[in-house]
Write a protein that holds these residues in place. Structure first.
Motif, PDB file in Angstrom:
ATOM      1  N   UNK A 183       0.864  -1.309   0.006  1.00  0.00           N
ATOM      2  CA  UNK A 183       0.057  -0.033   0.044  1.00  0.00           C
ATOM      3  C   UNK A 183       0.939   1.300  -0.053  1.00  0.00           C
ATOM      4  N   UNK A 184       2.076   1.384   0.916  1.00  0.00           N
ATOM      5  CA  UNK A 184       2.808   2.368   0.910  1.00  0.00           C
ATOM      6  C   UNK A 184       3.348   2.695  -0.567  1.00  0.00           C
ATOM      7  N   UNK A 185       3.910   1.438  -1.087  1.00  0.00           N
ATOM      8  CA  UNK A 185       4.813   1.575  -2.155  1.00  0.00           C
ATOM      9  C   UNK A 185       4.047   2.073  -3.411  1.00  0.00           C
ATOM     10  N   UNK A 186       2.863   1.375  -3.479  1.00  0.00           N
ATOM     11  CA  UNK A 186       2.131   1.943  -4.475  1.00  0.00           C
ATOM     12  C   UNK A 186       1.500   3.636  -4.434  1.00  0.00           C
ATOM     13  N   UNK A 187       1.196   3.846  -3.245  1.00  0.00           N
ATOM     14  CA  UNK A 187       0.668   5.082  -2.944  1.00  0.00           C
ATOM     15  C   UNK A 187       1.926   5.990  -3.332  1.00  0.00           C
ATOM     16  N   UNK A 188       3.045   5.950  -2.792  1.00  0.00           N
ATOM     17  CA  UNK A 188       4.249   7.015  -2.892  1.00  0.00           C
ATOM     18  C   UNK A 188       4.568   6.903  -4.358  1.00  0.00           C
ATOM     19  N   UNK A 189       4.862   5.705  -5.015  1.00  0.00           N
ATOM     20  CA  UNK A 189       5.374   5.602  -6.174  1.00  0.00           C
ATOM     21  C   UNK A 189       4.588   6.040  -7.045  1.00  0.00           C
ATOM     22  N   UNK A 190       3.078   5.601  -7.080  1.00  0.00           N
ATOM     23  CA  UNK A 190       2.191   6.127  -7.895  1.00  0.00           C
ATOM     24  C   UNK A 190       1.840   7.509  -8.116  1.00  0.00           C
ATOM     25  N   UNK A 191       1.873   8.140  -6.917  1.00  0.00           N
ATOM     26  CA  UNK A 191       1.707   9.636  -6.746  1.00  0.00           C
ATOM     27  C   UNK A 191       3.179  10.382  -7.382  1.00  0.00           C
ATOM     28  N   UNK A 192       4.394   9.772  -7.608  1.00  0.00           N
ATOM     29  CA  UNK A 192       5.505  10.236  -8.155  1.00  0.00           C
ATOM     30  C   UNK A 192       5.235   9.951  -9.640  1.00  0.00           C
TER      31      UNK A 192
END
Length: 499
Positions: A183-192
């Motif tokens: 969840x953290x990985x997809x959230x932050x990298x997706x935002x970037x």
């Protein structure tokens, strides 16, 4: 000819059928450690490949998928926790089979050594984020390799104890950690990836844009290494309810890793300049957190990396002990490795031995450079070992099922052509990188940045493996070496988990 063991003889090495399809998938996904690989690996790979990181990821994924096809096909006809060690030994001969198993054991043990240091460093870094900078006057410096090693080894001891309880226990512990990480990985990298200002360029997907051929090879090897761990599903094959669970978990973890790696690589390059990527290297994901969010949310990527390091350490112990058990029950390693806990049905002695050896390597690694240098050196060296292990397994599949070239297009591709192409690619990359490292300097130095040191680490491991296998053949007179075609170890009916 080696005769199968009778049930009474096999009983001491019996493992419980305790892992279902979800548990197998969880262990495979945790062992690939995507958050840790992305947080540390992509920054280091960008130092070699420049903006061509997505290209390196795709090439590595294609090679790994060819080897995964080989593992799946071989597991269909021979369900054995020894995996590549057993399949290569039966098909290409026991000498190569032993080296295949030895490379896997050595590579994972080295990973546990520096992985524990990474875990310790992340614990200290997270403590710093929580404004805990010292304890009893001792500064909690996350860049201190000595302090990181001590903290990491404490974590390794606790995780080893949990691994002794069984693969099903490990899977239950890993599940919430993995959900949080993803969840953290997809959230932050997706935002970037969405909000980044740099336009996606075709050059990102062109391997020819890497600065040099050696750096491109290094980048691909490191990407292959980042995918490493999916094959742990096959070391659990004797503990699963259905042999097909291993293949499903292995392929699932590879495709999941591919998606996450591409998302992160594109997100990083969309959000940061190449200079920023290189400057932040092994701290790229936590750095992204500080650029996107404010505290306490900015610390979530660091916490996700810490969970990922814990997960990969624990799941690293599990398959390694089972690989050693497979070698021990064939006589290729000593009988000590075959002891199975009567209470938990796990390879207890092997688990403890592997953790102990990893602890010794971690302590010895304190003097060869900084933590980042030691991580890079060991990752490159283990990457060469992994490429050899995968390459031999691909060759074994292609040779064993060569008759399927006459059975149609898909059987030929699945069992022969794609595994063979991947095997050649893996072996070629590993050999090229070792030779290039050796030629990059004129003299040897016991230093993590010395090319000849980097080349000699995997070569020394192979040399030791040859000596150990020679003793197994002529000293121990192991049944494994009795003939070119080694009889399959009988897998008895496995009892249900009592946990």
């Amino acid at each position: 000819m080696v005769h199968p063991q009778s049930p009474s003889e096999a009983a001491p090495t019996r493992l419980r059928e305790s892992v279902g399809p979800v548990g197998t998938a969880v262990i495979a996904m945790a062992n690939t450690a995507p958050t840790l690989s992305i947080g540390i690996g992509l920054g280091l790979i960008s130092l070699d490949a420049g903006s061509a990181v997505p290209a390196m990821v795709l090439i590595a994924a294609v090679l790994v998928l060819g080897i995964a096809l080989a593992f799946s096909r071989l597991n269909q006809v021979e369900r054995n926790l020894g995996a590549g060690y057993t399949w290569v030994g039966r098909t290409l001969g026991p000498w190569l089979g032993f080296q295949c198993g030895w490379a896997g054991l050595a590579g994972t043990t080295i990973y546990l050594a520096y992985g524990s240091q990474v875990c310790g460093s992340l614990v200290l870094a997270f403590a710093d984020e929580c404004h805990l900078t010292s304890v009893l006057g001792l500064a909690l410096n996350p860049t201190s390799i000595a302090l990181s090693t001590i903290v990491g080894l404490v974590a390794l001891i606790g995780l080893t104890y949990l691994a002794l309880r069984g693969a099903d226990v490990v899977a239950r512990i890993q599940t919430p950690l993995i959900v949080f990480e993803y969840l953290v990985l997809i959230g932050f990298c997706g935002y970037a990836a969405i909000r980044g200002t740099h336009h996606v360029a075709l050059s990102w997907f062109n391997p020819m844009t890497a600065p040099t051929a050696k750096l491109a090879a290094t980048g691909i090897i490191l990407c292959v290494y980042c995918f490493w761990g999916w094959d742990s599903a096959f070391t659990l094959t004797e503990e699963t309810h259905d042999a097909r669970d291993s293949a499903r978990a292995g392929f699932g973890s590879i495709f999941l890793m591919l998606g996450l790696f591409l998302l992160a690589a594109i997100g990083f390059e969309r959000y940061f300049s190449l200079d920023a990527l290189g400057a932040n290297g092994a701290q790229l994901l936590p750095y992204l957190g500080t650029q996107i969010a404010k505290q306490p949310f900015a610390a979530l990527p660091l916490l996700a990396m810490l969970f990922s390091s814990i997960a990969s350490l624990q799941t690293g112990v599990v398959p390694n002990a089972r690989g050693a058990l497979a070698m021990g029950r064939d006589g290729a390693l000593g009988r000590l490795w075959t002891h199975v806990s009567p209470k938990y049905g796990t390879p207890a002695v092997g688990t403890l031995l592997i953790a102990g050896i990893a602890a010794v390597i971690a302590v010895l690694g304190i003097g060869i450079g900084t933590l980042n240098q030691f991580i890079t050196a060991m990752a490159t060296s283990v990457g060469v070992l992994v490429s050899g292990y995968y390459g031999l397994s691909g060759l074994a599949c292609a040779w064993r099922f060569r008759s399927e070239l006459r059975d149609g297009v898909w059987p030929a591709l699945r069992s022969v052509i794609l595994p063979l192409i991947s095997a050649i690619g893996m072996l070629g990359l590993g050999g090229y990188l070792a030779v290039s490292d050796w030629q990059s300097v004129n003299s040897f130095a016991f230093n993590a940045q010395n090319g000849r040191f980097l080349a000699l680490v995997p070569l020394s491991i192979v040399a030791v493996g040859v000596l150990v296998s020679a003793w197994a053949k002529w000293g121990r007179k192991a049944p494994y070496f009795a003939s070119r075609t080694v009889a399959a170890t009988t897998v008895p009916h496995l009892e249900e988990s009592a946990l």
